[in-house]
Design an enzyme around this catalytic site. Structure first.
Site, PDB file in Angstrom:
ATOM      1  N   PRO A  86      -7.959   0.623   1.106  1.00  0.00           N
ATOM      2  CA  PRO A  86      -8.960   0.136   2.070  1.00  0.00           C
ATOM      3  C   PRO A  86     -10.040  -0.690   1.377  1.00  0.00           C
ATOM      4  CG  PRO A  86      -9.179   2.510   1.728  1.00  0.00           C
ATOM      5  CD  PRO A  86      -7.946   2.087   1.003  1.00  0.00           C
ATOM      6  N   GLU A 113      -6.909  11.423  -2.044  1.00  0.00           N
ATOM      7  CA  GLU A 113      -8.191  10.698  -2.130  1.00  0.00           C
ATOM      8  C   GLU A 113      -8.031   9.314  -2.759  1.00  0.00           C
ATOM      9  OE1 GLU A 113     -10.378  12.269   0.194  1.00  0.00           O
ATOM     10  OE2 GLU A 113     -11.515  10.938  -1.107  1.00  0.00           O
ATOM     11  N   ARG A 150       8.620 -11.661   7.461  1.00  0.00           N
ATOM     12  CA  ARG A 150       8.875 -12.583   8.582  1.00  0.00           C
ATOM     13  C   ARG A 150       8.478 -14.021   8.257  1.00  0.00           C
ATOM     14  NH1 ARG A 150       7.751 -11.212  13.614  1.00  0.00           N
ATOM     15  NH2 ARG A 150       6.749 -13.114  14.288  1.00  0.00           N
ATOM     16  N   ASP A 165       3.499 -18.396  16.341  1.00  0.00           N
ATOM     17  CA  ASP A 165       2.742 -17.146  16.344  1.00  0.00           C
ATOM     18  C   ASP A 165       1.246 -17.398  16.207  1.00  0.00           C
ATOM     19  OD1 ASP A 165       4.742 -15.298  16.644  1.00  0.00           O
ATOM     20  OD2 ASP A 165       5.027 -14.965  14.493  1.00  0.00           O
TER      21      ASP A 165
HETATM   22  C1  LIG Z   1      -6.982   8.651   2.381  1.00  0.00           C
HETATM   23  S1  LIG Z   1      -6.668   7.093   1.652  1.00  0.00           S
HETATM   24  C2  LIG Z   1      -7.823   7.078   0.315  1.00  0.00           C
HETATM   25  C3  LIG Z   1      -9.102   6.394   0.641  1.00  0.00           C
HETATM   26  C4  LIG Z   1     -10.103   6.385  -0.497  1.00  0.00           C
HETATM   27  N1  LIG Z   1     -10.629   7.700  -0.720  1.00  0.00           N
HETATM   28  C5  LIG Z   1     -11.247   5.433  -0.182  1.00  0.00           C
HETATM   29  O1  LIG Z   1     -12.222   5.879   0.430  1.00  0.00           O
HETATM   30  O2  LIG Z   1     -11.152   4.234  -0.513  1.00  0.00           O
HETATM   31  C6  LIG Z   1      -5.105   7.319   0.879  1.00  0.00           C
HETATM   32  C7  LIG Z   1      -4.296   6.058   0.626  1.00  0.00           C
HETATM   33  O3  LIG Z   1      -3.934   5.437   1.845  1.00  0.00           O
HETATM   34  C8  LIG Z   1      -3.853   4.043   1.659  1.00  0.00           C
HETATM   35  N2  LIG Z   1      -4.782   3.402   2.601  1.00  0.00           N
HETATM   36  C9  LIG Z   1      -5.705   3.994   3.375  1.00  0.00           C
HETATM   37  N3  LIG Z   1      -6.364   3.122   4.143  1.00  0.00           N
HETATM   38  C10 LIG Z   1      -5.840   1.907   3.850  1.00  0.00           C
HETATM   39  C11 LIG Z   1      -6.100   0.579   4.289  1.00  0.00           C
HETATM   40  N4  LIG Z   1      -7.044   0.325   5.191  1.00  0.00           N
HETATM   41  N5  LIG Z   1      -5.368  -0.431   3.774  1.00  0.00           N
HETATM   42  C12 LIG Z   1      -4.408  -0.185   2.851  1.00  0.00           C
HETATM   43  N6  LIG Z   1      -4.122   1.052   2.389  1.00  0.00           N
HETATM   44  C13 LIG Z   1      -4.818   2.081   2.862  1.00  0.00           C
HETATM   45  C14 LIG Z   1      -4.217   3.732   0.223  1.00  0.00           C
HETATM   46  O4  LIG Z   1      -3.044   3.550  -0.526  1.00  0.00           O
HETATM   47  C15 LIG Z   1      -4.989   4.979  -0.170  1.00  0.00           C
HETATM   48  O5  LIG Z   1      -4.914   5.218  -1.562  1.00  0.00           O
END
Ligand SMILES: C[S@@+](CC[C@H](N)C(=O)[O-])C[C@H]1O[C@@H](n2cnc3c(N)ncnc32)[C@H](O)[C@@H]1O
Length: 237
Positions: A86, A113, A150, A165
């Site tokens: 994220p 996490e 795609r 698209d």
């Molecule tokens: C619970 S999340 C961890 C979030 C992290 N503690 C933070 O606050 O940045 C677990 C995993 O889900 C994936 N993930 C969660 N949200 C995401 C997003 N918006 N985009 C891409 N991957 C995401 C990532 O690989 C991340 O390591």
């Protein structure tokens, strides 16, 4: 193109890869996708992949050793290495198009996490699927893979088109209708029933401009607009 996915949930990824457009692209060998279970690369007898964070705090962190081992054993270091997070740059059309020209993508999916920073530091880029947190990077990997695959030439059949698209030409797509021509008192616009392709194209383009102006006006700043487009937009405003 070759895509390797590293995840703790291979079945989540594999299930989607069999379906629809991506399934067909894999079947036609336009893309090869290999999914690796990070747990298979843990060397301890309990197959541990996570540990608590140094300095304290909630949750568990994916350990570096199994991930490095998976990269080593599968010769993945030379690919374009993406960590889904994220905290990364937001995925968009241009990014998907750019990644679709790569020969080899390696996608690392986090869980818990997050992932030990020493792994993140080895990646070429971090990509986010939006400003929210989901529990599992495997889900995010499907969004990324679909958006990228795609864009590979020949992946879409005759009935589908990436050029039309949303975002492809900087605008949102025009409204679409199918049969019946009237449903519960709502009619399909006459122009679409008339068979005049030039008029239909013009109507669709105007609708695209209108929709983009109403919903995503910021896209118009970057879109390539003709003089006619600007006149149309001024009229709508
Ligand atoms: C619970 S999340 C961890 C979030 C992290 N503690 C933070 O606050 O940045 C677990 C995993 O889900 C994936 N993930 C969660 N949200 C995401 C997003 N918006 N985009 C891409 N991957 C995401 C990532 O690989 C991340 O390591």
């Amino acid at each position: 193109m070759k895509i390797d996915v590293l995840t703790l949930f291979p079945s989540v990824v594999l299930a989607y890869l069999k379906e629809s457009i991506i399934g067909r692209a894999v079947g036609r060998e336009l893309v090869q996708i290999d999914v690796h279970n990070i747990r298979d690369y843990s060397s301890d007898k309990h197959k541990t992949v996570d540990d608590s964070p140094y300095g304290g705090g909630p949750g568990m962190i994916l350990k570096p050793e199994p991930i490095f081992e998976a990269f080593d054993k599968n010769d993945l270091w030379k690919g374009r290495k993406i960590f889904l997070s994220p905290q990364g740059n937001s995925l968009n059309h241009n990014m998907a198009e750019r990644l679709s020209t790569e020969k080899h993508l390696v996608i690392l999916c986090g869980h818990y996490e997050g992932v030990d920073q020493r792994v993140c530091d080895k990646m070429d880029e971090e990509i986010s699927i939006g400003d929210y947190v989901i529990s599992n990077g495997a889900v995010a990997s499907l969004v990324l893979i679909d958006a990228v695959v795609r864009q590979i030439p020949e992946v879409l059949g005759n009935c589908e088109s990436v050029e039309k698209d949303s975002f492809a030409n900087g605008l949102l797509e025009y409204p679409q209708y199918t049969r019946p021509a009237e449903f519960r008192g709502e009619k399909v616009p006459d122009i679409l029933l008339g068979g005049n392709h030039k008029l239909i194209e013009e109507w669709r383009h105007t609708q695209s401009l209108k929709k983009t102006l109403l919903r995503r006006p910021e896209l118009l700043e970057k879109a390539k607009l003709s003089r006619d487009d600007k006149l149309i937009l001024n009229k709508i405003k």
